[in-house]
Design an enzyme around this catalytic site. Structure first.
Site, PDB file in Angstrom:
ATOM      1  N   CYS A 333       0.777  -1.235   0.000  1.00  0.00           N
ATOM      2  CA  CYS A 333       0.000   0.000   0.000  1.00  0.00           C
ATOM      3  C   CYS A 333       0.819   1.301   0.000  1.00  0.00           C
ATOM      4  CB  CYS A 333      -1.053   0.005   1.105  1.00  0.00           C
ATOM      5  SG  CYS A 333      -0.588  -0.793   2.630  1.00  0.00           S
ATOM      6  N   ARG A 362       7.386 -10.913   4.971  1.00  0.00           N
ATOM      7  CA  ARG A 362       6.941 -10.741   6.346  1.00  0.00           C
ATOM      8  C   ARG A 362       7.653 -11.754   7.216  1.00  0.00           C
ATOM      9  NH1 ARG A 362       0.365 -10.081   5.582  1.00  0.00           N
ATOM     10  NH2 ARG A 362       0.520  -8.348   4.101  1.00  0.00           N
ATOM     11  N   GLN A 380       1.312 -10.928  -3.408  1.00  0.00           N
ATOM     12  CA  GLN A 380      -0.100 -10.613  -3.235  1.00  0.00           C
ATOM     13  C   GLN A 380      -0.655 -10.108  -4.556  1.00  0.00           C
ATOM     14  OE1 GLN A 380       0.306  -7.766   0.126  1.00  0.00           O
ATOM     15  NE2 GLN A 380      -1.103  -9.143   1.161  1.00  0.00           N
ATOM     16  N   ASP A 382      -2.564  -7.818  -5.289  1.00  0.00           N
ATOM     17  CA  ASP A 382      -3.089  -6.673  -4.559  1.00  0.00           C
ATOM     18  C   ASP A 382      -3.781  -5.682  -5.490  1.00  0.00           C
ATOM     19  OD1 ASP A 382      -3.496  -5.225  -2.294  1.00  0.00           O
ATOM     20  OD2 ASP A 382      -1.377  -5.060  -1.784  1.00  0.00           O
ATOM     21  N   HIS A 384      -5.405  -1.433  -4.932  1.00  0.00           N
ATOM     22  CA  HIS A 384      -5.893  -0.364  -4.081  1.00  0.00           C
ATOM     23  C   HIS A 384      -6.896   0.435  -4.883  1.00  0.00           C
ATOM     24  CE1 HIS A 384      -2.022  -1.542  -2.311  1.00  0.00           C
ATOM     25  NE2 HIS A 384      -2.758  -1.510  -1.219  1.00  0.00           N
ATOM     26  N   LYS A 463     -11.806  -5.667   7.924  1.00  0.00           N
ATOM     27  CA  LYS A 463     -11.713  -6.380   6.655  1.00  0.00           C
ATOM     28  C   LYS A 463     -12.731  -7.491   6.543  1.00  0.00           C
ATOM     29  CE  LYS A 463      -7.942  -9.249   8.399  1.00  0.00           C
ATOM     30  NZ  LYS A 463      -6.717  -9.944   8.101  1.00  0.00           N
ATOM     31  N   HIS A 509      -8.096  -1.756   0.281  1.00  0.00           N
ATOM     32  CA  HIS A 509      -7.031  -2.709  -0.071  1.00  0.00           C
ATOM     33  C   HIS A 509      -7.753  -4.019  -0.329  1.00  0.00           C
ATOM     34  CE1 HIS A 509      -4.063  -0.356   2.570  1.00  0.00           C
ATOM     35  NE2 HIS A 509      -5.230   0.068   2.972  1.00  0.00           N
TER      36      HIS A 509
END
Length: 638
Positions: A333, A362, A380, A382, A384, A463, A509
């Site tokens: 992000c 991570r 990911q 991902d 946004h 979420k 997200h």
RNA sequence: GCCGAUGUGGCUCAGGGGUAGAGCAGCUCACUCGUAAUGAGCAGGUCGUCGGUUCGAAUCCGACCAUCGGCUCCA
């Protein structure tokens, strides 16, 4: 007399004070024999419960899930009794029923070994046969405290102390064993017949890592021995689907001591990844997404600004460049924020749906790593979404639909959770409430079932999580939709509204696969390694019977290859049986056997994965067949 | 990170205080074969790593690493 409405709707009149057991006997001897407990106006009760007024009543047997659960719970008491007998001085934690069985937590100087489990199991069997009655006694708080204090059962004392003021406190006794318990229980230990102790594992008291770690003994329990056998067999079967085993056998990926949690993808695993990514790009383009790529390492200042430095540091990796602190990104992000700010945005530009297949790192606890399902670096899928406040609901629904579409294509069943504000989070209560409500509204608008997962949200927002099951039924979070009012604030994101003034956008997200790695793991287990043709790393293997057919085999290969079909020839000088066996072992969807006859007639003998029969068809027909199967992403049940 | 278990050739596994074995896979040779394993031969391991005990350690002990099952945590 009182009137009891039974499960089948009939009404039975009995004397006031009749117990459930007497009622069961009045209905039928068989029912009385198999009854484990009862349900009175929806509440679970022991069979000894006396009925005092008109009620809806159901007698539970081991044929029902509720009956099984009660028996499993009773089995945990039996376990505790056996452990107390064999290892005096052991302190009791809690012992609930769980799916397929039960566990009990113990605090003991002695470390339980697998050999101990066998002894304990024998003791349990002995106790079960003794036909001890489970008897319930309601006690005062003082009495309960005195009882457990005197026995030194400090965990039970803690539990009693934490019971709410108005709680009815009860203790159950079978033979020489008494435990604090709300019940209900089966009437006698002899109802407990088919069980097996499974494993010992450490478990923190009350699930808090600051507390002492107790020893948890897990066990299985079923209505009858055959059910237990069935389940054990299913467990063995399930292990054959394990993606770690299949990943090695099918040559998809590997993990090494040199990089725990950092998976290596092999050529065949890369084919899968690339297909998943291609499909992802195509579907996202259709839905108005754009794609970006942001750096993996970014300066510390960015992470301080985003809040990760304060809220996510334990999970992050760091490095120094030119004496400055940099972070390896754990999330995409902040990079997306920088992108948004590269120019002035107008309300006309929104929503901006900005995707990124981003590699994040991570630091997961070493004990948590698990094949591709929990790793330390993962990609990911991902995106946004930057939007006007008025677009929130529609955008959330758009993502819910997208996730649903994807999972259906793969044939996954999933369940949904709504995760709310965690402890170490940022932002105001109002913003959190607004965001949580928006997510909940969208779920309700879609009429979706979901469960609330309190305190499990991201540090910047609540979420919606989409969970898939692995081969052993453990669920893993994949898709997620997170609504975030914090990042736009932290990064001072703006857009110019109709009024010509600056306004704050809202952002989402979201991921669909979640992580490509985890998704591949679940796909592998879901299909037991036999991927549908559109996903299979090798779609066709051509098996010439002798090298006389090699030339035709090569023609076939080239023609298929031109059609973007992933094809190999096995032209080793091996027997056709051997080649077929290998093609099957490697779960290639189509094996094409080619002998003189096929060369002659310009046909192929098609043998599908998992089938014995072959079908000889003109080559052109086969091309049409496989192309249709690929295009339609067909899933075959094997 | 915590608790327990495990760690022997690419894979599956046997063995076990006197210096390592099988099957599969690999390689070589022969067999040209019709729907789930052709035969013979060859090669391959400092027994997870590092220490300690011992005349001698892969075997016993300790620490560490990794893996597995849980707990905690999470995509």
């Amino acid at each position: 007399m009182i009137n009891l409405t039974l499960k089948d709707g009939s009404v039975k009149q009995v004397a006031k004070g009749t117990t459930l057991e007497e009622l069961a006997r009045a209905i039928s001897q068989g029912l009385a024999r198999n009854a484990v407990a009862g349900k009175v106006n929806g509440e679970l009760k022991d069979l000894s419960f006396p009925l005092q007024e008109d009620a809806q009543v159901e007698i539970l047997t081991l044929d029902s899930e509720e009956g099984l659960e009660i028996m499993r719970h009773s089995t945990s008491h039996l376990l505790a009794q056996a452990v107390k007998n064999l290892f005096p001085g052991t302190l009791l934690g809690i012992g609930p029923a769980i799916a397929n069985g039960f566990y009990y937590d113990f605090d003991s100087e002695h470390v339980f070994t697998p050999e101990d489990l066998e002894k304990i199991e024998q003791e349990m069997k002995r106790l079960a046969k003794e036909d001890y009655q489970f008897t319930c006694r309601t006690v005062s708080r003082e009495e309960a405290l005195n009882y457990f204090q005197e026995k030194g059962e400090k965990y039970k004392v803690e539990l009693v102390n934490d019971l709410p003021e108005e709680a009815r406190i009860s203790m159950y006794t079978q033979g020489n064993f008494t435990d604090l318990c709300a019940g209900p229980h089966v009437p006698s230990t002899k109802m407990i017949k088919a069980f097996k102790l499974q494993s010992v594992a450490g478990a923190y008291w009350r699930g808090n890592e600051k507390n002492k770690m107790l020893q948890r003994i897990y066990g299985l329990a079923f209505a009858k021995a055959a059910d237990l056998e069935d389940y054990l067999f299913k467990l063995e079967e399930a292990k054959r689907r394990d993606h770690r085993k299949l990943g090695l056998e099918l040559d998809l990926f590997s993990l090494h001591d040199e990089g725990p949690g950092f998976p290596f993808f092999h050529p065949k695993g890369m084919v899968l990844r690339n297909i998943l990514e291609d499909f992802w790009r195509k579907e996202h383009q259709k839905r108005g997404y754009v794609e970006i790529k942001t750096p993996i390492i970014l300066h510390r200042s960015l992470w301080e600004q985003s809040g990760h430095w304060d809220h996510y540091k334990e999970n992050m990796y760091f490095t120094k460049i030119d004496d400055q602190d940099y972070c390896v990104k754990p999330m995409n992000c902040p990079g997306g924020m920088i992108m948004y700010k590269t120019k002035l945005r107008s309300y006309r530009d929104l929503p901006i749906r900005c995707g990124e297949l981003g590699l994040v790192h991570r630091h997961e606890l070493s004990g948590a790593l698990h094949g591709l399902l929990r790793v330390r670096n993962f990609t990911q899928d991902d995106a946004h979404i930057f939007m006007l406040p008025s677009q929130i609901k529609e955008e959330i629904i758009g993502v819910i639909d997208l996730v649903d579409y994807f999972y259906k294509v793969f044939g996954f069943e999933y369940h949904v959770e709504l995760s709310t504000r965690p402890e170490n989070s940022m932002g105001s209560d109002e913003a959190w409430e607004m965001a949580t409500n928006a997510l909940e509204d969208a779920l309700k608008a879609k009429g979706m079932d979901y469960k609330i997962n309190p305190g499990d949200g991201a540090f910047y927002g609540p979420k919606i999580d989409f969970h898939l099951k692995d081969c052993l039924g453990r669920t893993w979070q994949c898709g997620t939709i997170q609504l975030d009012f914090q990042m736009p604030e932290k990064f001072d994101l703006t857009y110019i509204g109709e009024d010509g003034e600056k306004h704050r956008p809202v952002m989402i997200h979201r991921v669909v696969y979640g992580s490509i790695e985890r998704f591949i793991a679940l796909l592998t287990e879901h299909y037991a390694g036999a991927f549908p043709t559109w996903l299979a790393p090798v779609q066709v293997r051509i098996l010439p019977i002798t090298d006389k057919q090699n030339e035709y085999a090569k023609q076939v290969r080239d023609l298929l290859s031109e059609q973007d079909i992933r094809v190999e020839i096995d032209d080793r000088r091996e027997k056709i049986n051997y080649k077929i066996r290998e093609a099957q072992t490697e779960k290639v969807p189509f094996a094409l056997v080619i002998g003189d006859k096929e060369v002659q007639e310009q046909t192929v003998a098609v043998r599908r994965y998992g089938e014995q029969k072959t079908e000889t068809m003109p080559f052109g027909d086969f091309v049409a067949l496989i192309k249709d199967e690929i295009l339609s992403k067909k899933i075959r049940q094997i």
